[in-house]
Design a protein around this motif. Structure first.
Motif, PDB file in Angstrom:
ATOM      1  N   ARG A   1       0.857  -1.184   0.000  1.00  0.00           N
ATOM      2  CA  ARG A   1       0.000   0.000   0.000  1.00  0.00           C
ATOM      3  C   ARG A   1       0.890   1.230   0.000  1.00  0.00           C
TER       4      ARG A   1
ATOM      5  N   GLU B   1      -1.886   5.688   1.984  1.00  0.00           N
ATOM      6  CA  GLU B   1      -2.849   4.724   2.538  1.00  0.00           C
ATOM      7  C   GLU B   1      -2.445   4.309   3.954  1.00  0.00           C
ATOM      8  N   HIS B   2      -1.158   4.137   4.147  1.00  0.00           N
ATOM      9  CA  HIS B   2      -0.650   3.779   5.470  1.00  0.00           C
ATOM     10  C   HIS B   2      -0.956   4.898   6.471  1.00  0.00           C
TER      11      HIS B   2
ATOM     12  N   GLU C   1      -4.613   4.888   7.501  1.00  0.00           N
ATOM     13  CA  GLU C   1      -4.885   3.809   8.464  1.00  0.00           C
ATOM     14  C   GLU C   1      -4.367   4.166   9.854  1.00  0.00           C
TER      15      GLU C   1
END
Length: 135
Positions: A104, A108-109, A112
């Motif tokens: 990812r 995206e990390h 999250e």
């Protein structure tokens, strides 16, 4: 982790103390044994080694290290040269054995991580509210 380990004599003894078996290879500066036992470089060049952990310590380590790294580059074998690097590799291998690798983006990390942080903050606030109501 399910690997067959090869190690020099001293490393093999240390591993055995911790319940880990390793077949013994000769150090490069020791040369082949009387019965033709291979050296570390012989094993690398023969394709018997898939990953090298070489944290030099003791006699002959400078020359051996150079020859091991050279053989590793020639044969395309990855090398780990620190205990910290080995620990990270073990964690990564364990992780891959339990779940497939995923990829990812950094963005995206970050999303999250922010979601997890927000959930953690909400959980703390909820606990604080419950405690306040109990009083």
């Amino acid at each position: 982790l399910g690997f067959r380990l090869l190690a020099t004599a001293g490393t093999s003894v240390a591993l055995e103390r911790h319940g880990v078996h390793a077949a013994v290879l000769r150090k490069q500066h020791e040369g082949r044994g009387l019965a033709g036992e291979p050296t570390t470089v012989d094993a690398i060049m023969a394709g018997d080694i898939d990953l090298i952990v070489n944290t030099p310590y003791g006699v002959g380590t400078r020359v051996d290290g150079y020859e091991i790294r050279t053989a590793a580059v020639i044969k395309g074998v990855p090398s780990i040269t620190t205990v910290q690097g080995l620990a990270a590799a073990v964690q990564g291998i364990e992780s891959l054995q339990t779940a497939p690798a995923t990829v990812r983006s950094l963005q995206e990390h970050a999303i999250e991580l922010n979601r997890l942080r927000a959930a953690q903050v909400e959980s703390i606030r909820s606990m604080q509210k419950s405690r306040a109501e109990e009083r």
